[in-house]
Write an enzyme that holds these catalytic residues in place. Structure first.
Site, PDB file in Angstrom:
ATOM      1  N   GLY A 104       0.865  -1.181   0.000  1.00  0.00           N
ATOM      2  CA  GLY A 104       0.000   0.000   0.000  1.00  0.00           C
ATOM      3  C   GLY A 104       0.899   1.227   0.000  1.00  0.00           C
ATOM      4  O   GLY A 104       1.831   1.328   0.809  1.00  0.00           O
ATOM      5  N   ARG A 118      10.341  -0.934  -4.286  1.00  0.00           N
ATOM      6  CA  ARG A 118       9.185  -1.126  -5.186  1.00  0.00           C
ATOM      7  C   ARG A 118       9.094   0.129  -6.051  1.00  0.00           C
ATOM      8  O   ARG A 118       9.305   1.236  -5.550  1.00  0.00           O
ATOM      9  CB  ARG A 118       7.879  -1.351  -4.418  1.00  0.00           C
ATOM     10  CG  ARG A 118       7.762  -2.786  -3.879  1.00  0.00           C
ATOM     11  CD  ARG A 118       6.375  -3.119  -3.364  1.00  0.00           C
ATOM     12  NE  ARG A 118       5.450  -3.497  -4.417  1.00  0.00           N
ATOM     13  CZ  ARG A 118       4.141  -3.681  -4.207  1.00  0.00           C
ATOM     14  NH1 ARG A 118       3.615  -3.493  -3.013  1.00  0.00           N
ATOM     15  NH2 ARG A 118       3.353  -4.062  -5.195  1.00  0.00           N
ATOM     16  N   GLN A 151      -5.602  -9.044  -1.814  1.00  0.00           N
ATOM     17  CA  GLN A 151      -5.658  -8.000  -0.780  1.00  0.00           C
ATOM     18  C   GLN A 151      -7.106  -7.695  -0.386  1.00  0.00           C
ATOM     19  O   GLN A 151      -7.371  -7.317   0.757  1.00  0.00           O
ATOM     20  CB  GLN A 151      -5.002  -6.704  -1.296  1.00  0.00           C
ATOM     21  CG  GLN A 151      -3.495  -6.762  -1.469  1.00  0.00           C
ATOM     22  CD  GLN A 151      -3.111  -7.115  -2.883  1.00  0.00           C
ATOM     23  OE1 GLN A 151      -3.845  -7.818  -3.595  1.00  0.00           O
ATOM     24  NE2 GLN A 151      -1.961  -6.658  -3.331  1.00  0.00           N
ATOM     25  N   ASP A 187      -1.652   4.549  -6.177  1.00  0.00           N
ATOM     26  CA  ASP A 187      -0.211   4.391  -5.921  1.00  0.00           C
ATOM     27  C   ASP A 187       0.599   5.565  -6.436  1.00  0.00           C
ATOM     28  O   ASP A 187       1.665   5.889  -5.911  1.00  0.00           O
ATOM     29  CB  ASP A 187       0.298   3.098  -6.553  1.00  0.00           C
ATOM     30  CG  ASP A 187      -0.026   1.936  -5.654  1.00  0.00           C
ATOM     31  OD1 ASP A 187      -1.171   1.465  -5.684  1.00  0.00           O
ATOM     32  OD2 ASP A 187       0.858   1.529  -4.868  1.00  0.00           O
ATOM     33  N   ASN A 220      -3.028   2.429 -10.016  1.00  0.00           N
ATOM     34  CA  ASN A 220      -3.494   1.710  -8.821  1.00  0.00           C
ATOM     35  C   ASN A 220      -3.510   0.222  -9.161  1.00  0.00           C
ATOM     36  O   ASN A 220      -3.192  -0.178 -10.289  1.00  0.00           O
ATOM     37  CB  ASN A 220      -4.882   2.219  -8.395  1.00  0.00           C
ATOM     38  CG  ASN A 220      -5.276   1.725  -7.010  1.00  0.00           C
ATOM     39  OD1 ASN A 220      -4.496   1.853  -6.068  1.00  0.00           O
ATOM     40  ND2 ASN A 220      -6.440   1.139  -6.868  1.00  0.00           N
TER      41      ASN A 220
HETATM   42  O1  MRU Z   1       0.565  -4.184  -4.434  1.00  0.00           O
HETATM   43  P1  MRU Z   1      -0.021  -3.392  -3.302  1.00  0.00           P
HETATM   44  O2  MRU Z   1      -0.835  -4.217  -2.360  1.00  0.00           O
HETATM   45  O3  MRU Z   1       1.026  -2.560  -2.610  1.00  0.00           O
HETATM   46  O4  MRU Z   1      -1.021  -2.386  -4.023  1.00  0.00           O
HETATM   47  C1  MRU Z   1      -1.704  -1.462  -3.228  1.00  0.00           C
HETATM   48  C2  MRU Z   1      -2.687  -0.677  -3.981  1.00  0.00           C
HETATM   49  O5  MRU Z   1      -2.779  -0.733  -5.187  1.00  0.00           O
HETATM   50  C3  MRU Z   1      -3.525   0.271  -3.189  1.00  0.00           C
HETATM   51  O6  MRU Z   1      -4.798   0.385  -3.742  1.00  0.00           O
HETATM   52  C4  MRU Z   1      -2.869   1.655  -3.205  1.00  0.00           C
HETATM   53  O7  MRU Z   1      -1.537   1.561  -2.788  1.00  0.00           O
HETATM   54  C5  MRU Z   1      -3.579   2.609  -2.345  1.00  0.00           C
HETATM   55  S1  MRU Z   1      -3.257   2.269  -0.650  1.00  0.00           S
HETATM   56  C6  MRU Z   1      -3.943   3.486   0.284  1.00  0.00           C
END
Ligand code: MRU
Length: 352
Positions: free
Chosen positions: A57, A99, A203, A244, A254
């Site tokens: 996230g 990342r 998730q 993101d 995202n």
């Molecule tokens: O791969 P992830 O679980 O890190 O991806 C997270 C997302 O895409 C969330 O929707 C985004 O980071 C918003 S978190 C407030």
């Protein structure tokens, strides 16, 4: 009686904890089956934990990296004394490369670098810890603020769809998309959440459902492919997602599948809301096609919950984010205010 310190009682709002001079991360790969913290002592461990999705996230990655800098500074000072600023550089690069898509990572590292610039040769740990705690606290407060702003837009009572996990777990606390939903639930504007399970890391199924049930908010899981049928049945007021990275023109990166939801929402006349703090806006990236999209191992698609499901010999494509064009976004909600139909001019005005 449990001997777990209260700071380490697992909850979505307590997923990143600085306790006893150490960083503790609630291991999100194990939720909801196991509520277990990992203890991290070095920046390299923090970078690996981000890469491996122990914490994920966008805002949560930024907050975690900020604490990683504190650990890096401790090690650099122990190794190099007054020359710690040179000695810390490799760890800063390692954290920055953990990342690629979430811009909150470079945003938080930049705030930490700015603080480093102001320091002398002495032990930097206390000052950098204060800065990291400030970043953490700022994110919590901003999420509560944007949660209330977003909730006010929902003329409920209605049901909503969300994707991935943009909750407390994904942030410094409270959540972005789930922050809006939490506030709207308290005000009686949202009655039920339909959460996409969100392949391949699930998730939605594992994290969003866990968070919402702890808040007592009704949640119904659906496969990602069910969203169209759900919208066609009616009763969905909004799709609410996090981000993101938001490009200067309002395009939003995202979790993979967000773009499809935005297309579906437009077709069905459902509102599409992106909730994110301004630290997720990247004014240096002109448009969505320039956002680096993380590609993860094909094994994440070929397997499910540790079991091989893809036929032997099949290959897999696994981009873990996609880009939703600004034209499909009805409203962007930030702690600084809302932007209807975001575009370059409106984003610039928000940031000015
Ligand atoms: O791969 P992830 O679980 O890190 O991806 C997270 C997302 O895409 C969330 O929707 C985004 O980071 C918003 S978190 C407030």
């Amino acid at each position: 009686m449990s001997d777990t310190p209260s700071a380490l009682i697992a909850s979505p709002d307590n997923a990143i904890v600085w306790y006893d001079d150490t960083l503790f991360l609630l291991d999100q790969r194990r939720l909801p089956a196991e509520e277990r913290y990992l203890q991290l002592h070095h920046a390299a461990e923090v970078a690996q934990a981000i890469t491996d999705m122990v914490v994920r996230g966008a805002p949560a990655i930024g907050v975690t990296a900020a604490y990683g800098v504190v650990l890096a500074a401790r090690d650099a000072y122990a190794r190099a004394g007054g020359a710690w600023k040179q000695a810390i550089d490799e760890d800063l690069k390692r954290l920055g490369a953990s990342r690629p898509t979430a811009v909150n990572l470079s945003w938080a590292l930049q705030r930490m670098r700015e603080r480093i610039e102001t320091l002398g040769d002495g032990d930097p740990e206390a000052a950098l810890l204060e800065q990291a705690r400030g970043i953490h606290q700022r994110d919590r407060v901003e999420n509560q603020c944007l949660g209330d702003l977003g909730a006010a837009l929902i003329e409920g009572p209605t049901e909503v769809i969300t994707h991935c996990n943009a909750g407390a777990l994904a942030t410094g606390g409270y959540g972005t998309a789930l922050g809006v939903i939490r506030s709207a639930w308290e005000q009686g504007r949202v009655t039920r959440v339909h959460a996409d399970e969100t392949r391949p890391w699930l998730q939605g199924a594992r994290l969003t459902a866990w968070e919402l049930r702890r808040e007592g908010i009704p949640v119904s899981l659906q496969s990602d492919a069910a969203a169209a049928a759900r919208m066609a049945r009616g009763g969905i007021g909004w799709v609410i997602v996090g981000a993101d990275r938001i490009a200067a023109n309002g395009d939003v990166a995202n979790k993979i599948g967000t773009y499809a939801l935005a297309v579906l929402a437009r077709y069905h006349g459902v509102g599409f809301m992106v909730a994110a703090p301004t630290s997720t806006i990247d004014p240096d990236t002109a448009s969505g096609d320039l956002i680096p999209i993380e590609q993860r191992a094909g094994d994440e698609i070929l397997n499910c919950a540790g079991h091989r499901v893809g036929a032997e010999g099949a290959e897999a494509w696994n981009p873990v984010f996609d880009v939703t064009p600004a034209g499909l976004i009805d409203v962007l909600v930030t702690e600084k205010g809302i932007v209807e139909h975001p575009n370059r001019e409106r984003i610039a005005a928000l940031l000015s």
